[in-house]
Motif scaffolding. Structure first.
Motif, mmCIF file in Angstrom:
data_model
loop_
_atom_site.group_PDB
_atom_site.id
_atom_site.type_symbol
_atom_site.label_atom_id
_atom_site.label_comp_id
_atom_site.label_asym_id
_atom_site.label_seq_id
_atom_site.Cartn_x
_atom_site.Cartn_y
_atom_site.Cartn_z
ATOM 1 N N ARG A 75 -8.222 -56.338 3.601
ATOM 2 C CA ARG A 75 -8.125 -55.705 4.905
ATOM 3 C C ARG A 75 -7.509 -54.327 4.811
ATOM 4 N NH1 ARG A 75 -3.579 -55.924 8.079
ATOM 5 N NH2 ARG A 75 -2.830 -57.622 6.808
ATOM 6 N N ASP A 76 -6.537 -54.174 3.896
ATOM 7 C CA ASP A 76 -5.762 -52.937 3.852
ATOM 8 C C ASP A 76 -5.472 -52.587 2.396
ATOM 9 O OD1 ASP A 76 -4.155 -50.809 4.566
ATOM 10 O OD2 ASP A 76 -2.395 -52.037 4.933
ATOM 11 N N ASP A 77 -5.874 -51.391 1.981
ATOM 12 C CA ASP A 77 -5.610 -50.913 0.624
ATOM 13 C C ASP A 77 -4.618 -49.757 0.621
ATOM 14 O OD1 ASP A 77 -7.089 -52.680 -0.822
ATOM 15 O OD2 ASP A 77 -8.901 -51.464 -0.835
ATOM 16 N N SER A 78 -3.656 -49.790 1.504
ATOM 17 C CA SER A 78 -2.720 -48.666 1.616
ATOM 18 C C SER A 78 -1.672 -48.729 0.509
ATOM 19 C CB SER A 78 -2.042 -48.679 2.985
ATOM 20 O OG SER A 78 -1.198 -49.804 3.096
ATOM 21 N N SER A 79 -0.896 -47.666 0.427
ATOM 22 C CA SER A 79 0.157 -47.608 -0.584
ATOM 23 C C SER A 79 1.283 -48.585 -0.270
ATOM 24 C CB SER A 79 0.700 -46.186 -0.690
ATOM 25 O OG SER A 79 1.221 -45.769 0.555
ATOM 26 N N VAL A 80 1.481 -48.912 1.006
ATOM 27 C CA VAL A 80 2.504 -49.894 1.373
ATOM 28 C C VAL A 80 2.118 -51.271 0.831
ATOM 29 C CG1 VAL A 80 3.645 -51.031 3.309
ATOM 30 C CG2 VAL A 80 3.171 -48.588 3.422
ATOM 31 N N SER A 81 0.854 -51.638 0.954
ATOM 32 C CA SER A 81 0.387 -52.914 0.407
ATOM 33 C C SER A 81 0.535 -52.947 -1.110
ATOM 34 C CB SER A 81 -1.067 -53.161 0.774
ATOM 35 O OG SER A 81 -1.213 -53.326 2.154
ATOM 36 N N LEU A 82 0.248 -51.838 -1.761
ATOM 37 C CA LEU A 82 0.396 -51.771 -3.210
ATOM 38 C C LEU A 82 1.861 -51.935 -3.612
ATOM 39 C CD1 LEU A 82 -0.843 -51.262 -6.012
ATOM 40 C CD2 LEU A 82 -0.397 -48.834 -5.636
ATOM 41 N N LEU A 83 2.756 -51.270 -2.903
ATOM 42 C CA LEU A 83 4.184 -51.395 -3.199
ATOM 43 C C LEU A 83 4.670 -52.824 -2.976
ATOM 44 C CD1 LEU A 83 6.905 -50.037 -3.886
ATOM 45 C CD2 LEU A 83 7.184 -49.644 -1.438
ATOM 46 N N LEU A 84 4.251 -53.444 -1.874
ATOM 47 C CA LEU A 84 4.644 -54.830 -1.612
ATOM 48 C C LEU A 84 4.068 -55.780 -2.657
ATOM 49 C CD1 LEU A 84 4.366 -55.035 2.267
ATOM 50 C CD2 LEU A 84 6.444 -55.108 0.896
ATOM 51 N N ASN A 85 2.838 -55.526 -3.105
ATOM 52 C CA ASN A 85 2.245 -56.367 -4.146
ATOM 53 C C ASN A 85 2.995 -56.243 -5.465
ATOM 54 O OD1 ASN A 85 0.163 -57.744 -2.806
ATOM 55 N ND2 ASN A 85 -1.140 -55.946 -2.899
ATOM 56 N N ILE A 86 3.431 -55.050 -5.806
ATOM 57 C CA ILE A 86 4.201 -54.863 -7.048
ATOM 58 C C ILE A 86 5.532 -55.590 -6.954
ATOM 59 C CG2 ILE A 86 5.407 -53.148 -8.466
ATOM 60 C CD1 ILE A 86 3.053 -51.243 -7.834
ATOM 61 N N LEU A 87 6.220 -55.453 -5.821
ATOM 62 C CA LEU A 87 7.476 -56.188 -5.626
ATOM 63 C C LEU A 87 7.232 -57.693 -5.647
ATOM 64 C CD1 LEU A 87 9.219 -54.076 -2.857
ATOM 65 C CD2 LEU A 87 9.912 -54.306 -5.244
ATOM 66 N N TRP A 88 6.118 -58.103 -5.072
ATOM 67 C CA TRP A 88 5.791 -59.519 -5.021
ATOM 68 C C TRP A 88 5.568 -60.097 -6.417
ATOM 69 C CZ3 TRP A 88 6.296 -63.716 -2.567
ATOM 70 C CH2 TRP A 88 5.502 -64.814 -2.877
ATOM 71 N N ILE A 89 4.854 -59.379 -7.266
ATOM 72 C CA ILE A 89 4.613 -59.859 -8.626
ATOM 73 C C ILE A 89 5.925 -60.026 -9.371
ATOM 74 C CG2 ILE A 89 3.637 -59.221 -10.881
ATOM 75 C CD1 ILE A 89 1.317 -57.942 -9.368
ATOM 76 N N ILE A 90 6.834 -59.082 -9.189
ATOM 77 C CA ILE A 90 8.118 -59.125 -9.900
ATOM 78 C C ILE A 90 8.990 -60.270 -9.400
ATOM 79 C CG2 ILE A 90 10.265 -57.853 -10.317
ATOM 80 C CD1 ILE A 90 8.549 -55.279 -10.182
ATOM 81 N N PHE A 91 9.039 -60.470 -8.076
ATOM 82 C CA PHE A 91 10.025 -61.389 -7.499
ATOM 83 C C PHE A 91 9.485 -62.727 -7.031
ATOM 84 C CE2 PHE A 91 12.076 -57.224 -6.753
ATOM 85 C CZ PHE A 91 13.195 -57.445 -7.532
ATOM 86 N N GLY A 92 8.318 -63.141 -7.411
ATOM 87 C CA GLY A 92 7.905 -64.473 -6.995
ATOM 88 C C GLY A 92 6.446 -64.803 -7.208
ATOM 89 N N GLY A 93 5.583 -63.830 -7.218
ATOM 90 C CA GLY A 93 4.162 -64.105 -7.310
ATOM 91 C C GLY A 93 3.721 -64.636 -8.650
ATOM 92 N N PHE A 94 4.390 -64.224 -9.706
ATOM 93 C CA PHE A 94 3.987 -64.649 -11.041
ATOM 94 C C PHE A 94 4.158 -66.157 -11.209
ATOM 95 C CE2 PHE A 94 4.474 -65.013 -15.677
ATOM 96 C CZ PHE A 94 3.265 -64.445 -16.046
ATOM 97 N N ALA A 95 5.254 -66.714 -10.708
ATOM 98 C CA ALA A 95 5.498 -68.159 -10.829
ATOM 99 C C ALA A 95 4.467 -68.960 -10.036
ATOM 100 C CB ALA A 95 6.903 -68.489 -10.355
ATOM 101 N N LEU A 96 4.109 -68.493 -8.840
ATOM 102 C CA LEU A 96 3.108 -69.194 -8.046
ATOM 103 C C LEU A 96 1.722 -69.086 -8.685
ATOM 104 C CD1 LEU A 96 4.375 -68.192 -4.530
ATOM 105 C CD2 LEU A 96 4.491 -70.443 -5.573
ATOM 106 N N CYS A 97 1.447 -67.956 -9.309
ATOM 107 C CA CYS A 97 0.179 -67.794 -10.019
ATOM 108 C C CYS A 97 0.095 -68.763 -11.196
ATOM 109 C CB CYS A 97 0.019 -66.355 -10.485
ATOM 110 S SG CYS A 97 -1.481 -66.069 -11.430
ATOM 111 N N ILE A 98 1.165 -68.890 -11.933
ATOM 112 C CA ILE A 98 1.191 -69.813 -13.077
ATOM 113 C C ILE A 98 0.981 -71.250 -12.605
ATOM 114 C CG2 ILE A 98 2.673 -70.764 -14.905
ATOM 115 C CD1 ILE A 98 1.550 -68.017 -15.545
ATOM 116 N N SER A 99 1.604 -71.646 -11.486
ATOM 117 C CA SER A 99 1.431 -73.018 -10.995
ATOM 118 C C SER A 99 -0.023 -73.270 -10.588
ATOM 119 C CB SER A 99 2.379 -73.296 -9.830
ATOM 120 O OG SER A 99 2.000 -72.579 -8.691
ATOM 121 N N ASN A 100 -0.686 -72.285 -9.994
ATOM 122 C CA ASN A 100 -2.104 -72.450 -9.653
ATOM 123 C C ASN A 100 -2.982 -72.483 -10.898
ATOM 124 O OD1 ASN A 100 -2.319 -72.711 -6.792
ATOM 125 N ND2 ASN A 100 -1.668 -70.592 -6.617
#
Length: 120
Positions: free
Chosen positions: A59-84
């Protein structure tokens, strides 16, 4: 078919991965700054419970989404990705589990970059 697929999905692992999203969303929602991230986690927990018949679009490819995605990968997304990914590996063992493994892989990809996405 999607209703039956969602019921089987919840029984064979979707519930536990949805709990992971829910608890991660609760942790992010403790602070005021983390509330938007927590709300996104709750949306993804709902998708994790019933992924069949739903599509994820950008829906949105803005720089804010990119920044939130980078923070997300560092602080929680990687563990949820591994579980999936682990769920996808075990579901792929049988022929019957291959469609469920495909949904798990879709959710693993979404676990890394959930911001800027919309569930249809």
């Amino acid at each position: 078919m999607s209703c039956l697929g969602n019921i089987i999905w919840i029984i064979f692992g979707g519930f536990f991965n949805a709990l992971g999203w829910f608890f991660t969303g609760c942790l992010w929602s403790i602070t005021i700054v983390g509330i938007p991230i927590g709300l996104q986690c709750f949306k993804m927990a709902r998708l994790q419970l019933a992924p069949f018949g739903k599509e994820v679009v950008t829906r949105d490819d803005s720089s804010v989404s990119l920044l939130l995605n980078i923070l997300w990968i560092i602080f929680g997304g990687f563990a949820l990705c591994i579980s999936n990914l682990i769920s996808a590996f075990f579901l792929c063992i049988t022929i019957v589990g291959i469609p469920f493994a495909a949904q798990s892989l879709k959710l693993a990809k979404l676990s890394l970059m959930p911001f800027g996405k919309e569930i249809i």
